[in-house]
Design an enzyme around this catalytic site. Structure first.
Site, PDB file in Angstrom:
ATOM      1  N   ASN A 191       0.832  -1.204   0.000  1.00  0.00           N
ATOM      2  CA  ASN A 191       0.000   0.000   0.000  1.00  0.00           C
ATOM      3  C   ASN A 191       0.866   1.252   0.000  1.00  0.00           C
ATOM      4  O   ASN A 191       1.925   1.290   0.617  1.00  0.00           O
ATOM      5  CB  ASN A 191      -0.928   0.005   1.219  1.00  0.00           C
ATOM      6  CG  ASN A 191      -1.862  -1.182   1.205  1.00  0.00           C
ATOM      7  OD1 ASN A 191      -1.999  -1.847   0.178  1.00  0.00           O
ATOM      8  ND2 ASN A 191      -2.491  -1.476   2.318  1.00  0.00           N
TER       9      ASN A 191
ATOM     10  N   THR B 275      -4.487  -9.102   0.607  1.00  0.00           N
ATOM     11  CA  THR B 275      -3.899  -8.958  -0.735  1.00  0.00           C
ATOM     12  C   THR B 275      -4.399 -10.082  -1.636  1.00  0.00           C
ATOM     13  O   THR B 275      -4.546 -11.222  -1.187  1.00  0.00           O
ATOM     14  CB  THR B 275      -2.356  -8.929  -0.714  1.00  0.00           C
ATOM     15  OG1 THR B 275      -1.886  -8.881  -2.069  1.00  0.00           O
ATOM     16  CG2 THR B 275      -1.743 -10.112  -0.002  1.00  0.00           C
TER      17      THR B 275
ATOM     18  N   HIS C 219       5.845  -0.685  -2.787  1.00  0.00           N
ATOM     19  CA  HIS C 219       5.387   0.054  -3.974  1.00  0.00           C
ATOM     20  C   HIS C 219       5.473   1.562  -3.790  1.00  0.00           C
ATOM     21  O   HIS C 219       4.850   2.311  -4.524  1.00  0.00           O
ATOM     22  CB  HIS C 219       3.950  -0.365  -4.329  1.00  0.00           C
ATOM     23  CG  HIS C 219       3.851  -1.801  -4.757  1.00  0.00           C
ATOM     24  ND1 HIS C 219       2.652  -2.454  -4.923  1.00  0.00           N
ATOM     25  CD2 HIS C 219       4.818  -2.705  -5.070  1.00  0.00           C
ATOM     26  CE1 HIS C 219       2.892  -3.717  -5.304  1.00  0.00           C
ATOM     27  NE2 HIS C 219       4.183  -3.890  -5.385  1.00  0.00           N
TER      28      HIS C 219
ATOM     29  N   CYS D 195      16.621  13.563 -11.916  1.00  0.00           N
ATOM     30  CA  CYS D 195      17.752  13.499 -10.975  1.00  0.00           C
ATOM     31  C   CYS D 195      17.356  12.639  -9.777  1.00  0.00           C
ATOM     32  O   CYS D 195      16.302  12.022  -9.772  1.00  0.00           O
ATOM     33  CB  CYS D 195      18.184  14.911 -10.553  1.00  0.00           C
ATOM     34  SG  CYS D 195      17.025  15.729  -9.435  1.00  0.00           S
TER      35      CYS D 195
HETATM   36  P1  OAD Z   1      -6.177  -6.058  -4.705  1.00  0.00           P
HETATM   37  O1  OAD Z   1      -7.236  -5.059  -4.960  1.00  0.00           O
HETATM   38  O2  OAD Z   1      -5.640  -6.819  -5.856  1.00  0.00           O
HETATM   39  O3  OAD Z   1      -6.707  -7.129  -3.666  1.00  0.00           O
HETATM   40  C1  OAD Z   1      -7.328  -6.749  -2.455  1.00  0.00           C
HETATM   41  C2  OAD Z   1      -7.578  -8.020  -1.663  1.00  0.00           C
HETATM   42  O4  OAD Z   1      -8.097  -7.633  -0.412  1.00  0.00           O
HETATM   43  C3  OAD Z   1      -8.577  -8.969  -2.303  1.00  0.00           C
HETATM   44  O5  OAD Z   1      -8.058 -10.294  -2.251  1.00  0.00           O
HETATM   45  C4  OAD Z   1      -9.827  -8.845  -1.416  1.00  0.00           C
HETATM   46  O6  OAD Z   1     -10.524 -10.065  -1.291  1.00  0.00           O
HETATM   47  C5  OAD Z   1      -9.215  -8.453  -0.088  1.00  0.00           C
HETATM   48  N1  OAD Z   1     -10.054  -7.638   0.797  1.00  0.00           N
HETATM   49  C6  OAD Z   1     -10.867  -6.613   0.471  1.00  0.00           C
HETATM   50  N2  OAD Z   1     -11.378  -6.041   1.572  1.00  0.00           N
HETATM   51  C7  OAD Z   1     -10.868  -6.728   2.627  1.00  0.00           C
HETATM   52  C8  OAD Z   1     -10.989  -6.613   4.040  1.00  0.00           C
HETATM   53  N3  OAD Z   1     -11.741  -5.672   4.629  1.00  0.00           N
HETATM   54  N4  OAD Z   1     -10.313  -7.487   4.818  1.00  0.00           N
HETATM   55  C9  OAD Z   1      -9.549  -8.469   4.242  1.00  0.00           C
HETATM   56  N5  OAD Z   1      -9.387  -8.612   2.926  1.00  0.00           N
HETATM   57  C10 OAD Z   1     -10.022  -7.754   2.116  1.00  0.00           C
HETATM   58  O7  OAD Z   1      -5.017  -5.306  -3.904  1.00  0.00           O
HETATM   59  P2  OAD Z   1      -3.482  -5.745  -3.711  1.00  0.00           P
HETATM   60  O8  OAD Z   1      -3.348  -7.196  -3.527  1.00  0.00           O
HETATM   61  O9  OAD Z   1      -2.933  -4.852  -2.664  1.00  0.00           O
HETATM   62  O10 OAD Z   1      -0.001  -1.804  -7.250  1.00  0.00           O
HETATM   63  O11 OAD Z   1      -2.885  -5.337  -5.115  1.00  0.00           O
HETATM   64  C11 OAD Z   1      -1.493  -5.405  -5.298  1.00  0.00           C
HETATM   65  C12 OAD Z   1      -1.030  -4.273  -6.161  1.00  0.00           C
HETATM   66  O12 OAD Z   1      -1.805  -4.233  -7.362  1.00  0.00           O
HETATM   67  C13 OAD Z   1      -1.234  -2.904  -5.548  1.00  0.00           C
HETATM   68  O13 OAD Z   1      -0.173  -2.516  -4.715  1.00  0.00           O
HETATM   69  C14 OAD Z   1      -1.316  -2.004  -6.745  1.00  0.00           C
HETATM   70  C15 OAD Z   1      -2.157  -2.874  -7.657  1.00  0.00           C
HETATM   71  O14 OAD Z   1      -1.974  -2.673  -9.016  1.00  0.00           O
HETATM   72  C16 OAD Z   1       0.290  -0.588  -7.784  1.00  0.00           C
HETATM   73  O15 OAD Z   1      -0.547   0.245  -8.036  1.00  0.00           O
HETATM   74  C17 OAD Z   1       1.718  -0.367  -8.038  1.00  0.00           C
END
Ligand code: OAD
Length: 289
Positions: A142, A228, A159, A170
């Protein structure tokens, strides 16, 4: 070696960062919202709590799900950012080169939402765990800064951070809270464009950050994977590395993920509800002789 490693942000499995082949050592215990009886639920939570309380070193990987209860949209679920926006239009170096104002507009919109948000009980539970005194590393994908706001200190922001900027020309990088009236394409004193200091698709992760994260994953007793989708590499390989190194791995997620089948415990539910239940004022364990 330069400041970045060759493992770039990717939703697939890049050749430079192969997916480790793993088979579960024993059938993972699963806690599903719909099917678990209360008794199983209680015993799985108790097991998770015990492992956490006993562990002298803990590493945690968090994703957008942990901030969802603070009102920050996730990326892939219902209402997720990538359902409405295309990453290649807003979160890539090519997009920024093409239209820096558009990219800044999007980041300013995200900044506004994040500025209005508070850490939730999930963030705070992890901060409490660190404060308990054991070896603790919080690895987050995050960019919202909410873990720090909750009190976590040993944080690896894989990230980057949305409140920081860096120059495209620079080495300049620093925290930068743009006033609402500021021009939409801020510039460095060297004349280069300033961009959000976050990792975009196709870009490498900072080598120091990913190295520290791998070290933490491979040297912890318990590895927690919170909120995640476990789809974006190289972060998604960290739980697999922890497993391969012998850690007990606990997943907390609303939904099943590609990693769920490998986790020793896979807890279904909200981070803000489950983390405070499994992180229960932990005693600081005595080091083993
Ligand atoms: P995602 O949006 O891919 O996944 C979010 C996860 O959180 C999913 O598996 C949901 O089921 C779960 N979820 C949602 N609400 C929840 C809650 N209250 N408690 C527990 N779980 C919950 O997000 P990330 O895995 O963080 O990168 O995505 C990884 C990267 O993809 C991010 O850092 C971002 C994105 O593209 C960049 O922007 C560089």
């Amino acid at each position: 070696m330069g400041p970045f490693c060759s493992a770039s942000l990717s939703s697939c499995f890049p050749a430079s960062f192969p997916l480790l082949k793993l088979t579960p050592l024993f059938p993972p215990l699963r806690l599903t919202r719909l099917s678990a009886t209360n008794q199983i639920r209680v015993s799985v939570l108790a097991q998770a709590r015990e492992w956490i309380e006993d562990a002298q070193s803990i590493a945690v990987l968090t994703g957008a799900g942990i901030s969802a209860e603070s009102g920050i949209p996730t990326f892939r679920g219902p209402g997720g950012l990538w359902k409405t926006f295309r990453p290649e239009d807003l979160a890539s170096p090519e997009a920024f080169a093409r239209d820096p104002k558009l990219v800044w507009e999007w980041y300013l919109w995200r900044r506004e939402r994040i500025a209005a948000a508070e850490p939730n009980p999930g963030h705070r539970a992890l901060a409490k765990l660190e404060a308990g005194g054991r070896q603790f590393t919080l690895i987050t994908q995050n960019v919202d800064g909410l873990h720090r706001a909750a009190g976590s200190r040993n944080i690896i922001e894989l990230h980057g951070n949305l409140w920081r900027v860096r120059c495209v020309d620079c080495d300049f990088e620093q925290e930068y809270r743009l006033a609402p009236s500021a021009p939409l394409s801020p510039r460095c004193s060297c004349g280069g464009l300033l961009r959000p200091a976050v990792v975009w698709f196709g870009e490498p992760l900072p080598v120091a950050a990913i190295d520290r994260a791998i070290h933490a994953a491979q040297h912890c007793v318990v590895f927690l994977v919170c909120g995640t989708s476990a789809l974006v590499y190289p972060a998604a390989a960290l739980p697999q590395r922890a497993l391969a190194a012998g850690a007990r791995v606990i997943e907390v997620n609303l939904e099943e993920t590609p990693f769920s089948q490998f986790a020793h415990l896979s807890l279904r539910g909200k981070c803000g509800e489950l983390l405070p239940q499994i992180i229960h004022v932990p005693p600081c364990p005595e080091p083993r002789k």
